[in-house]
Scaffold this motif. Structure first.
Motif, PDB file in Angstrom:
ATOM      1  N   PHE A  96      -1.484   8.834   2.366  1.00 55.97           N
ATOM      2  CA  PHE A  96      -2.323   8.735   3.554  1.00 55.97           C
ATOM      3  C   PHE A  96      -2.009   7.445   4.325  1.00 55.97           C
ATOM      4  O   PHE A  96      -2.076   6.354   3.758  1.00 55.97           O
ATOM      5  CB  PHE A  96      -3.804   8.747   3.168  1.00 55.97           C
ATOM      6  CG  PHE A  96      -4.305  10.110   2.760  1.00 55.97           C
ATOM      7  CD1 PHE A  96      -4.695  11.033   3.716  1.00 55.97           C
ATOM      8  CD2 PHE A  96      -4.377  10.459   1.421  1.00 55.97           C
ATOM      9  CE1 PHE A  96      -5.160  12.288   3.343  1.00 55.97           C
ATOM     10  CE2 PHE A  96      -4.838  11.710   1.039  1.00 55.97           C
ATOM     11  CZ  PHE A  96      -5.230  12.632   2.001  1.00 55.97           C
TER      12      PHE A  96
ATOM     13  N   THR B  85      -3.122   4.620   6.517  1.00 53.90           N
ATOM     14  CA  THR B  85      -4.417   3.998   6.807  1.00 53.90           C
ATOM     15  C   THR B  85      -4.357   3.046   7.995  1.00 53.90           C
ATOM     16  O   THR B  85      -5.366   2.797   8.646  1.00 53.90           O
ATOM     17  CB  THR B  85      -4.926   3.213   5.592  1.00 53.90           C
ATOM     18  OG1 THR B  85      -4.023   2.129   5.307  1.00 53.90           O
ATOM     19  CG2 THR B  85      -5.030   4.107   4.368  1.00 53.90           C
ATOM     20  N   THR B  86      -3.154   2.497   8.273  1.00 55.00           N
ATOM     21  CA  THR B  86      -3.005   1.501   9.340  1.00 55.00           C
ATOM     22  C   THR B  86      -1.678   1.707  10.052  1.00 55.00           C
ATOM     23  O   THR B  86      -0.658   1.962   9.416  1.00 55.00           O
ATOM     24  CB  THR B  86      -3.047   0.073   8.763  1.00 55.00           C
ATOM     25  OG1 THR B  86      -4.186  -0.073   7.935  1.00 55.00           O
ATOM     26  CG2 THR B  86      -3.097  -0.968   9.868  1.00 55.00           C
TER      27      THR B  86
ATOM     28  N   THR C 210      -6.355  -0.268  12.319  1.00 60.48           N
ATOM     29  CA  THR C 210      -6.873   0.503  11.182  1.00 60.48           C
ATOM     30  C   THR C 210      -7.373   1.851  11.684  1.00 60.48           C
ATOM     31  O   THR C 210      -8.206   1.918  12.590  1.00 60.48           O
ATOM     32  CB  THR C 210      -8.018  -0.250  10.494  1.00 60.48           C
ATOM     33  OG1 THR C 210      -7.533  -1.509  10.027  1.00 60.48           O
ATOM     34  CG2 THR C 210      -8.546   0.543   9.307  1.00 60.48           C
TER      35      THR C 210
ATOM     36  N   GLN D 264      -7.718   8.820   8.218  1.00 56.26           N
ATOM     37  CA  GLN D 264      -6.415   8.689   7.580  1.00 56.26           C
ATOM     38  C   GLN D 264      -5.578   9.944   7.816  1.00 56.26           C
ATOM     39  O   GLN D 264      -6.101  11.037   8.030  1.00 56.26           O
ATOM     40  CB  GLN D 264      -6.587   8.440   6.086  1.00 56.26           C
ATOM     41  CG  GLN D 264      -7.278   7.128   5.776  1.00 56.26           C
ATOM     42  CD  GLN D 264      -7.561   6.948   4.307  1.00 56.26           C
ATOM     43  OE1 GLN D 264      -7.177   7.772   3.487  1.00 56.26           O
ATOM     44  NE2 GLN D 264      -8.250   5.874   3.963  1.00 56.26           N
TER      45      GLN D 264
ATOM     46  N   GLN E 272     -10.986   9.897  -0.108  1.00 54.02           N
ATOM     47  CA  GLN E 272      -9.686   9.688   0.528  1.00 54.02           C
ATOM     48  C   GLN E 272      -9.822   9.386   2.026  1.00 54.02           C
ATOM     49  O   GLN E 272      -8.913   9.631   2.802  1.00 54.02           O
ATOM     50  CB  GLN E 272      -8.769  10.898   0.304  1.00 54.02           C
ATOM     51  CG  GLN E 272      -8.477  11.144  -1.178  1.00 54.02           C
ATOM     52  CD  GLN E 272      -7.506  12.277  -1.403  1.00 54.02           C
ATOM     53  OE1 GLN E 272      -7.592  13.302  -0.760  1.00 54.02           O
ATOM     54  NE2 GLN E 272      -6.587  12.088  -2.327  1.00 54.02           N
ATOM     55  N   THR E 273     -10.967   8.819   2.401  1.00 51.90           N
ATOM     56  CA  THR E 273     -11.209   8.430   3.784  1.00 51.90           C
ATOM     57  C   THR E 273     -11.638   6.968   3.809  1.00 51.90           C
ATOM     58  O   THR E 273     -12.502   6.561   3.033  1.00 51.90           O
ATOM     59  CB  THR E 273     -12.304   9.293   4.425  1.00 51.90           C
ATOM     60  OG1 THR E 273     -11.883  10.663   4.412  1.00 51.90           O
ATOM     61  CG2 THR E 273     -12.572   8.865   5.865  1.00 51.90           C
ATOM     62  N   THR E 274     -11.033   6.203   4.692  1.00 60.50           N
ATOM     63  CA  THR E 274     -11.394   4.802   4.865  1.00 60.50           C
ATOM     64  C   THR E 274     -12.277   4.663   6.093  1.00 60.50           C
ATOM     65  O   THR E 274     -11.913   5.136   7.177  1.00 60.50           O
ATOM     66  CB  THR E 274     -10.140   3.926   5.034  1.00 60.50           C
ATOM     67  OG1 THR E 274      -9.344   4.016   3.848  1.00 60.50           O
ATOM     68  CG2 THR E 274     -10.523   2.466   5.261  1.00 60.50           C
TER      69      THR E 274
ATOM     70  N   SER F  69      -6.590   6.137  -3.570  1.00 60.58           N
ATOM     71  CA  SER F  69      -7.354   6.169  -2.322  1.00 60.58           C
ATOM     72  C   SER F  69      -8.853   6.212  -2.621  1.00 60.58           C
ATOM     73  O   SER F  69      -9.271   6.486  -3.751  1.00 60.58           O
ATOM     74  CB  SER F  69      -6.933   7.378  -1.490  1.00 60.58           C
ATOM     75  OG  SER F  69      -7.110   8.576  -2.221  1.00 60.58           O
TER      76      SER F  69
END
Length: 357
Positions: free
Chosen positions: A79, A81-82, A144, A148, A266-268, A315
């Motif tokens: 994933f 993320t940034t 960010t 993701q 699995q999500t930021t 994650s």
């Protein structure tokens, strides 16, 4: 010591201190630059281009080919993320209107001729108004993602970036000339893209990737959420850490009575972002937080979730069972309510007197 020797001694001391200062600043700048380096990137060219970050308004689609994120080593799947963009030209407090970033993947190694890529694109970042950090030449602008994106390095990555307005100075992104159509640029009209042209320039960019495998879920939640009302617009909170020692806690604020939305594995989440109708207040290992900018005389609900997340290892995995909860109400504004007359025989003799009361 005579005056001559004293002056020479002072000069040597001054030179010595100046050398120390230069060394410290060099180390600081080096450390700061290293801290901004993405996990994986493609190029760091000094050739600068205004599209899409330093043009008003502007949009671009870029295509990064298979396995082109290969510095300092080949990118792994997982994933994203940034996103990062290399600053060949400095940015000074750029504020964007309607900044939207979308990502997609394709087996094609060139963008469509004479038009936009129209395959599936996922919106990973959107802000009606956002000020991005000032960025010095030779460093990276980091964004960010709010959502993701699952990335396969054997496929091309399409990045679609749109913004409808800019104040301040955005980065001049570093670019490298490759083959095929790697950039399609556009001028948004009423925030709708209008095709302008395309070429072989590819933005120097990078990514941070976390494994698609989630971490283990924490066994329990924190306890004892204490809320302190600070005037009419702020509530501070603190709680006791969970016994299972999770890596982080997610704190979300809702208007009282709103139905909470559980975080997704699995999500930021980012501070200031939304989770359902709630606002994310904290995503860290801290056991305290501050909720500011609240409305006077309003009740708010606060939920705290334990979660584990280890960059480069696994994650985010959230414990959504019985999150820690408490509620508090901000202080109401003071003053009177009702109707008071203004005029020669009224409660106030003038409008000015009423306003200043």
């Amino acid at each position: 010591m005579n005056n001559k020797n004293f002056t020479q001694a002072n000069s040597k001391v001054g030179t010595f201190l100046a050398l120390i200062l230069i060394t410290v600043l060099s180390l600081f700048n080096s450390t700061n630059s290293m801290a901004q380096t993405p996990q994986f990137y493609n190029f760091t060219s000094a050739t600068t281009n205004a599209f899409p970050w330093n043009s008003n308004p502007k949009g671009c689609q870029f295509l990064v080919g298979p396995n082109e994120f290969n510095q300092p080593s080949p990118a792994t799947g997982g994933f994203i993320t940034t996103l990062y963009f290399y600053a060949a030209g400095a940015a000074i407090s750029p504020t964007y209107t309607n900044l939207v970033i979308k990502l997609g993947q394709t087996s094609a190694t060139s963008l469509p001729t004479g038009g936009f890529y129209t395959g599936t694109l996922t919106t990973v970042y959107t802000q009606a108004s956002v000020t991005l950090p000032s960025t010095s030449v030779g460093s990276w602008l980091a964004i960010t993602l709010q959502t993701q994106f699952l990335y396969d390095p054997t496929q091309s990555l399409v990045m679609d970036i749109q913004q409808c307005g800019l104040s301040g100075t955005g980065i001049g992104v570093g670019t490298t000339t490759l083959t095929g159509f790697r950039r399609t640029y556009q001028t948004p009209s009423a925030c709708s893209p209008v095709y302008v042209g395309q070429d072989a320039l590819l933005a120097n960019c990078g990514i941070t990737v976390i494994p698609a495998t989630p971490c283990s879920t924490p066994a329990d939640q924190p306890t004892a959420l204490n809320l302190s009302v600070i005037g009419t617009t702020q509530i501070n909170g603190s709680f006791t850490a969970a016994n299972s020692s999770p890596t982080n806690y997610l704190v979300v604020r809702y208007l009282h009575g709103a139905t909470p939305t559980n975080p997704a594995n699995q999500t930021t989440y980012i501070v200031g972002g939304l989770l359902g109708s709630g606002t994310v207040l904290s995503v860290s290992s801290s056991t305290s937080f501050n909720a500011t900018g609240l409305s006077p005389g309003t009740q708010y609900d606060f939920y705290v979730y334990s979660y584990n997340s280890i960059t480069g290892n696994c994650s985010p995995a959230y414990n959504t069972t019985s999150p820690l909860y408490n509620s508090a109400t901000t202080q109401a504004c003071g003053g009177w309510s009702g109707t008071r007359s203004v005029g020669p025989s009224g409660y106030y003799s003038t409008i000015g007197a009423a306003i200043t009361d």
